[in-house]
Write an enzyme that holds these catalytic residues in place. Structure first.
Site, PDB file in Angstrom:
ATOM      1  N   PRO A  31       0.925  -0.992  -0.117  1.00 48.88           N
ATOM      2  CA  PRO A  31       0.035  -0.063  -0.161  1.00 48.88           C
ATOM      3  C   PRO A  31       0.873   1.171   0.080  1.00 48.88           C
ATOM      4  O   PRO A  31       1.898   1.404   0.702  1.00 48.88           O
ATOM      5  CB  PRO A  31      -0.685  -0.030   1.316  1.00 48.88           C
ATOM      6  CG  PRO A  31      -0.013  -1.188   2.234  1.00 48.88           C
ATOM      7  CD  PRO A  31       0.860  -2.030   1.280  1.00 48.88           C
ATOM      8  N   MET A  32       0.547   2.060  -1.122  1.00 52.89           N
ATOM      9  CA  MET A  32       1.283   3.526  -0.969  1.00 52.89           C
ATOM     10  C   MET A  32       0.476   4.471  -1.032  1.00 52.89           C
ATOM     11  O   MET A  32       0.045   4.671  -2.176  1.00 52.89           O
ATOM     12  CB  MET A  32       2.420   3.459  -2.001  1.00 52.89           C
ATOM     13  CG  MET A  32       3.615   2.461  -1.588  1.00 52.89           C
ATOM     14  SD  MET A  32       4.925   2.337  -2.883  1.00 52.89           S
ATOM     15  CE  MET A  32       3.961   1.350  -4.248  1.00 52.89           C
ATOM     16  N   CYS A 118       2.602   2.704   9.608  1.00 56.60           N
ATOM     17  CA  CYS A 118       2.848   4.123   9.184  1.00 56.60           C
ATOM     18  C   CYS A 118       3.478   5.058  10.492  1.00 56.60           C
ATOM     19  O   CYS A 118       3.090   4.865  11.578  1.00 56.60           O
ATOM     20  CB  CYS A 118       1.366   4.888   8.912  1.00 56.60           C
ATOM     21  SG  CYS A 118       1.846   6.406   8.223  1.00 56.60           S
ATOM     22  N   LYS A 157      -0.229  -5.352   8.735  1.00 56.40           N
ATOM     23  CA  LYS A 157       1.081  -4.836   8.074  1.00 56.40           C
ATOM     24  C   LYS A 157       1.880  -3.902   9.197  1.00 56.40           C
ATOM     25  O   LYS A 157       1.527  -3.118   9.500  1.00 56.40           O
ATOM     26  CB  LYS A 157       0.886  -4.027   6.977  1.00 56.40           C
ATOM     27  CG  LYS A 157       2.066  -3.547   6.203  1.00 56.40           C
ATOM     28  CD  LYS A 157       1.975  -2.999   4.934  1.00 56.40           C
ATOM     29  CE  LYS A 157       3.262  -2.271   4.191  1.00 56.40           C
ATOM     30  NZ  LYS A 157       3.470  -1.055   4.789  1.00 56.40           N
ATOM     31  N   ASN A 219       8.784  -7.614   3.223  1.00 55.21           N
ATOM     32  CA  ASN A 219       8.929  -6.206   2.568  1.00 55.21           C
ATOM     33  C   ASN A 219       9.917  -5.384   3.321  1.00 55.21           C
ATOM     34  O   ASN A 219      10.313  -5.311   4.065  1.00 55.21           O
ATOM     35  CB  ASN A 219       7.333  -5.571   2.968  1.00 55.21           C
ATOM     36  CG  ASN A 219       7.324  -4.159   2.638  1.00 55.21           C
ATOM     37  OD1 ASN A 219       7.159  -3.172   3.159  1.00 55.21           O
ATOM     38  ND2 ASN A 219       7.571  -3.919   1.166  1.00 55.21           N
ATOM     39  N   GLY A 243       7.015  -2.251  -3.192  1.00 51.96           N
ATOM     40  CA  GLY A 243       6.595  -0.952  -2.927  1.00 51.96           C
ATOM     41  C   GLY A 243       7.162  -0.097  -4.207  1.00 51.96           C
ATOM     42  O   GLY A 243       6.913   0.043  -5.062  1.00 51.96           O
ATOM     43  N   ARG A 244       8.240   0.596  -3.412  1.00 51.43           N
ATOM     44  CA  ARG A 244       8.894   1.615  -4.346  1.00 51.43           C
ATOM     45  C   ARG A 244       9.538   1.180  -5.612  1.00 51.43           C
ATOM     46  O   ARG A 244       9.608   1.644  -6.520  1.00 51.43           O
ATOM     47  CB  ARG A 244      10.160   2.461  -3.546  1.00 51.43           C
ATOM     48  CG  ARG A 244       9.576   3.336  -2.434  1.00 51.43           C
ATOM     49  CD  ARG A 244      10.445   3.576  -1.436  1.00 51.43           C
ATOM     50  NE  ARG A 244      11.057   2.549  -0.669  1.00 51.43           N
ATOM     51  CZ  ARG A 244      12.023   2.266  -0.028  1.00 51.43           C
ATOM     52  NH1 ARG A 244      12.957   3.407   0.376  1.00 51.43           N
ATOM     53  NH2 ARG A 244      12.295   1.265   0.610  1.00 51.43           N
TER      54      ARG A 244
END
Ligand code: FMN
Length: 345
Positions: A31-32, A118, A157, A219, A243-244
């Site tokens: 998720p981003m 987060c 997560k 991750n 992700g990135r």
């Protein structure tokens, strides 16, 4: 003589399930916020190789607020053909999280994911996101409430931990599994690290060793097919989350899956192919977003720059993209890159 066929498939590259939902291939999109909207997720899915996508984090409190409810609902901008999709929620109040989970499931979420990673002050200062890892009691209460509230699988997560060096992911994973959580994704960094430094995958290995039934998704810092193979080797994880590495490279999952299935590297897409994907990304976002074109184009300036469309050492295309104010401006930059490669020589 019949030549012998040697398969160089990675031995750990196998589909897994989250409470019966097949994740095949075992590669998932991280998720981003600001990136994993429908336009980007659907491009990734079409490219192939990705077994599960996720929305960006959505505030559970927003569902309690009349003014913000509509926008919160619009933030999970998914379509039924995206199945399976996880909707990620954040918050620290078990009741509020449970109510939000019921709403997203009513709107079609196949999996509810709880954000415990987060670190941005806006989220962590309220005790949500990675700050939940500082307070395992509240974290467990949140998990229990959400699991009880919905009939779909609940996943979490997490980061390695909140305080630097204090690994809470390992004991928390065990507690989460006992509460009925069906999978855990571990971003192997502490909250204070943000995205800096190197992810320490050993935490993923320790989480995998600790849990008994729930799949573990590793991750952090997977940018190439070889990184994904190394993460599977070193940690024994069931799935790899990227992700990135996917930003400006929606084809990465297909490349990783192909490499893990065959041991062979696919060639990188040409500049014209990358420009065509960037153009589709832009058009799809403007067509499907809840925001106006001007707001989409502002977002797209950063997103499209990641497609690395300039020749080495030049920033001409990038500079044109970051000055765009309309979709037509973006088209005017990208279309010539696509047409030039297909022009007769
Ligand atoms: C721009 C950006 C936005 C992010 N937003 C979220 C988010 O909404 N929820 C979440 O759990 N993690 C979020 N993350 C963290 C990623 O999901 C992932 O854990 C992190 O980037 C490490 O993986 P990577 O090395 O493959 O990028 C975000 C990361 C980035 C770079």
């Amino acid at each position: 003589m019949i030549p012998s066929t040697t398969t160089r498939a990675h031995p750990r590259f196998k589909p897994f399930t989250i409470d019966g939902i097949p994740i095949d291939p075992p590669l998932t999109l991280a998720p981003m916020a600001g990136h994993t909207h429908y336009a980007f997720r659907s491009l990734i899915r079409e490219q192939g190789g990705c077994g599960l996508v996720c929305t960006e984090l959505i505030s559970s409190e927003a569902f309690q607020n009349r003014g913000r409810y509509k926008q919160a609902v619009q933030r999970f901008d998914f379509y039924p053909h995206e199945f399976p999709i996880a909707v990620q929620l954040f918050g620290s109040d078990p009741f509020v999280m449970a109510e939000a989970a019921k709403i997203v499931v009513d709107h079609g979420a196949a999996i509810v994911d709880i954000n415990m990673g987060c670190w941005v002050p806006k989220v962590a200062k309220k005790g949500a996101g990675a700050a939940l890892l500082r307070d395992v009691c509240t974290a467990t209460a949140v998990v229990e409430a959400v699991v009880k509230a919905v009939s779909v699988p609940v996943t979490v997560k997490v980061r390695s931990g909140f305080e630097d060096g204090v690994v809470t992911a390992v004991p928390f994973a065990k507690a989460a599994e006992q509460c009925g959580v069906k999978a855990i994704a571990v971003h192997a960094r502490f909250a204070g690290q943000g995205h800096s430094g190197q992810a320490d995958w050993d935490v993923i290995r320790r989480v995998k060793e600790t849990v008994t039934t729930m799949p573990v998704i590793g991750n952090g810092d997977v940018l190439t097919p070889e990184d994904a193979a190394r993460m599977l080797d070193e940690t024994g994880c069931d799935g790899v989350m990227i992700g990135r590495g996917a930003l400006g490279r929606p084809w990465i999952f297909r490349h990783v899956a192909h490499f893990l299935a065959t041991g062979e590297r696919l060639p990188e897409p040409s500049r014209a192919e990358r420009a065509a994907l960037a153009l589709e990304h832009a058009r799809r976002l403007v067509r499907t977003s809840i925001f106006r074109e001007a707001a989409c184009v502002l977002e797209l300036r950063g997103q499209l720059s990641k497609y690395r469309l300039d020749e080495d050492g030049s920033v001409t295309i990038r500079n044109q993209i970051v000055r765009a104010t309309t979709l037509a401006d973006i088209e005017a930059v990208l279309l010539p890159l696509i047409e030039r490669e297909h022009a007769p020589r």
